[in-house]
Write an enzyme that holds these catalytic residues in place. Structure first.
Site, PDB file in Angstrom:
ATOM      1  N   GLU A   1       0.857  -1.441   0.222  1.00  0.00           N
ATOM      2  CA  GLU A   1       0.079  -0.082  -0.054  1.00  0.00           C
ATOM      3  C   GLU A   1       0.969   1.245  -0.073  1.00  0.00           C
ATOM      4  O   GLU A   1       0.194   2.455   0.281  1.00  0.00           O
ATOM      5  CB  GLU A   1      -1.097  -0.040   1.267  1.00  0.00           C
ATOM      6  CG  GLU A   1      -1.833  -1.171   1.413  1.00  0.00           C
ATOM      7  CD  GLU A   1      -2.727  -1.525   0.209  1.00  0.00           C
ATOM      8  OE1 GLU A   1      -3.018  -0.592  -0.493  1.00  0.00           O
ATOM      9  OE2 GLU A   1      -2.792  -2.750  -0.142  1.00  0.00           O
TER      10      GLU A   1
ATOM     11  N   LYS B   1     -12.579   1.001   2.735  1.00  0.00           N
ATOM     12  CA  LYS B   1     -13.951   1.077   2.547  1.00  0.00           C
ATOM     13  C   LYS B   1     -14.323   2.335   1.693  1.00  0.00           C
ATOM     14  O   LYS B   1     -15.430   2.637   1.228  1.00  0.00           O
ATOM     15  CB  LYS B   1     -14.849   1.358   4.143  1.00  0.00           C
ATOM     16  CG  LYS B   1     -14.750   0.319   4.715  1.00  0.00           C
ATOM     17  CD  LYS B   1     -15.658   0.406   6.145  1.00  0.00           C
ATOM     18  CE  LYS B   1     -14.992  -0.190   7.265  1.00  0.00           C
ATOM     19  NZ  LYS B   1     -13.634  -0.019   7.606  1.00  0.00           N
TER      20      LYS B   1
ATOM     21  N   SER C   1     -11.123  -3.136  15.840  1.00  0.00           N
ATOM     22  CA  SER C   1     -10.999  -4.145  14.805  1.00  0.00           C
ATOM     23  C   SER C   1      -9.653  -5.092  14.659  1.00  0.00           C
ATOM     24  O   SER C   1      -9.774  -6.138  14.372  1.00  0.00           O
ATOM     25  CB  SER C   1     -11.843  -3.932  13.614  1.00  0.00           C
ATOM     26  OG  SER C   1     -11.079  -3.041  13.095  1.00  0.00           O
ATOM     27  N   TYR C   2      -8.655  -4.295  15.259  1.00  0.00           N
ATOM     28  CA  TYR C   2      -7.347  -5.045  15.084  1.00  0.00           C
ATOM     29  C   TYR C   2      -6.548  -4.094  16.328  1.00  0.00           C
ATOM     30  O   TYR C   2      -6.799  -2.890  16.580  1.00  0.00           O
ATOM     31  CB  TYR C   2      -6.778  -4.947  13.722  1.00  0.00           C
ATOM     32  CG  TYR C   2      -6.666  -3.721  13.192  1.00  0.00           C
ATOM     33  CD1 TYR C   2      -5.253  -2.838  13.137  1.00  0.00           C
ATOM     34  CD2 TYR C   2      -7.572  -3.035  12.495  1.00  0.00           C
ATOM     35  CE1 TYR C   2      -5.368  -1.698  12.491  1.00  0.00           C
ATOM     36  CE2 TYR C   2      -7.584  -1.979  11.472  1.00  0.00           C
ATOM     37  CZ  TYR C   2      -6.205  -1.258  12.024  1.00  0.00           C
ATOM     38  OH  TYR C   2      -6.122  -0.054  11.025  1.00  0.00           O
TER      39      TYR C   2
ATOM     40  N   HIS D   1      -4.542   2.638  15.955  1.00  0.00           N
ATOM     41  CA  HIS D   1      -5.022   3.351  14.900  1.00  0.00           C
ATOM     42  C   HIS D   1      -6.110   4.268  15.035  1.00  0.00           C
ATOM     43  O   HIS D   1      -6.946   4.218  16.039  1.00  0.00           O
ATOM     44  CB  HIS D   1      -5.515   2.364  13.456  1.00  0.00           C
ATOM     45  CG  HIS D   1      -6.469   1.637  14.090  1.00  0.00           C
ATOM     46  ND1 HIS D   1      -6.370   0.577  14.605  1.00  0.00           N
ATOM     47  CD2 HIS D   1      -7.978   1.680  13.389  1.00  0.00           C
ATOM     48  CE1 HIS D   1      -7.580  -0.053  14.883  1.00  0.00           C
ATOM     49  NE2 HIS D   1      -8.377   0.470  14.055  1.00  0.00           N
TER      50      HIS D   1
ATOM     51  N   HIS E   1      -9.348   6.812  13.163  1.00  0.00           N
ATOM     52  CA  HIS E   1     -10.239   7.106  11.985  1.00  0.00           C
ATOM     53  C   HIS E   1     -10.435   8.448  11.715  1.00  0.00           C
ATOM     54  O   HIS E   1     -10.710   9.167  12.640  1.00  0.00           O
ATOM     55  CB  HIS E   1     -11.613   6.327  12.176  1.00  0.00           C
ATOM     56  CG  HIS E   1     -11.232   4.889  12.517  1.00  0.00           C
ATOM     57  ND1 HIS E   1     -11.557   4.043  11.555  1.00  0.00           N
ATOM     58  CD2 HIS E   1     -11.211   4.272  13.812  1.00  0.00           C
ATOM     59  CE1 HIS E   1     -11.282   2.637  12.190  1.00  0.00           C
ATOM     60  NE2 HIS E   1     -11.051   2.938  13.471  1.00  0.00           N
TER      61      HIS E   1
END
Length: 174
Positions: free
Chosen positions: A22, A44, A109-110, A114, A116
């Site tokens: 990425e 997403k 979720s992991y 992180h 958002h």
């Protein structure tokens, strides 16, 4: 049954941080190993319109798993993410910081820290009050109490079929 082992693997996160994957999608990077991060569009978001703008800041620092691990020692990192992330989004997409929702999920979720970044007009999954914790609030909480997230009870919603819900039931905690 607990989630499959791939849910807990962070190899894909480390591949992004190490630019093995990425690298062409990186919007911004602060390379500092302690207080830096990579800002990358979330999978997403198709990046074709700003109505559902969605980026993720992934911290370079390893070993910080979630909101629960944060202390006042992380304030420089968090302030960098807020300020530099908003500036990068303004420079790249023309969206003002005041038009962004910047938050953590708890439970994430992991388990690699992180954050958002979503447009205010986008009702992103998990951006509701039962799961999202605004980065600006987290910074303020840690400024007032260095151990805030070690002491605080953090409530979160789970679906009835969520494997974590079953773990709580098995442990007699629900």
């Amino acid at each position: 049954m607990f989630p499959p082992s791939w849910c807990f693997s962070l190899k894909w996160v480390y591949n992004i941080l190490d630019k093995k994957a990425e690298a062409d999608r990186i919007v911004y990077e602060n390379p500092d190993p302690e207080n830096g991060f990579i800002l990358i569009p979330d999978f997403k978001w198709n990046q074709k319109q700003l109505d559902d703008l969605y980026l993720i800041a992934i911290c370079h620092r390893r070993g910080v798993k979630s909101l629960r691990d944060l202390t006042a020692d992380h304030l420089t990192l968090l302030k960098n993410i807020l300020q530099e992330g908003q500036e990068a989004i303004l420079n790249r997409y023309g969206v003002l910081g005041s038009q962004l929702r910047v938050y953590f999920h708890y439970q994430p979720s992991y388990y690699h820290l992180h954050i958002h970044f979503t447009g205010l007009s986008y009702d992103a999954p998990g951006s509701g009050v039962e799961r999202a914790h605004l980065l600006s609030d987290v910074i303020e909480n840690l400024q007032s109490d260095a151990q805030y997230y070690q002491k605080r009870t953090l409530t979160f919603a789970l679906r009835a079929d969520d494997p974590l819900m079953q773990k709580f039931k098995d442990a007699g905690r629900f």
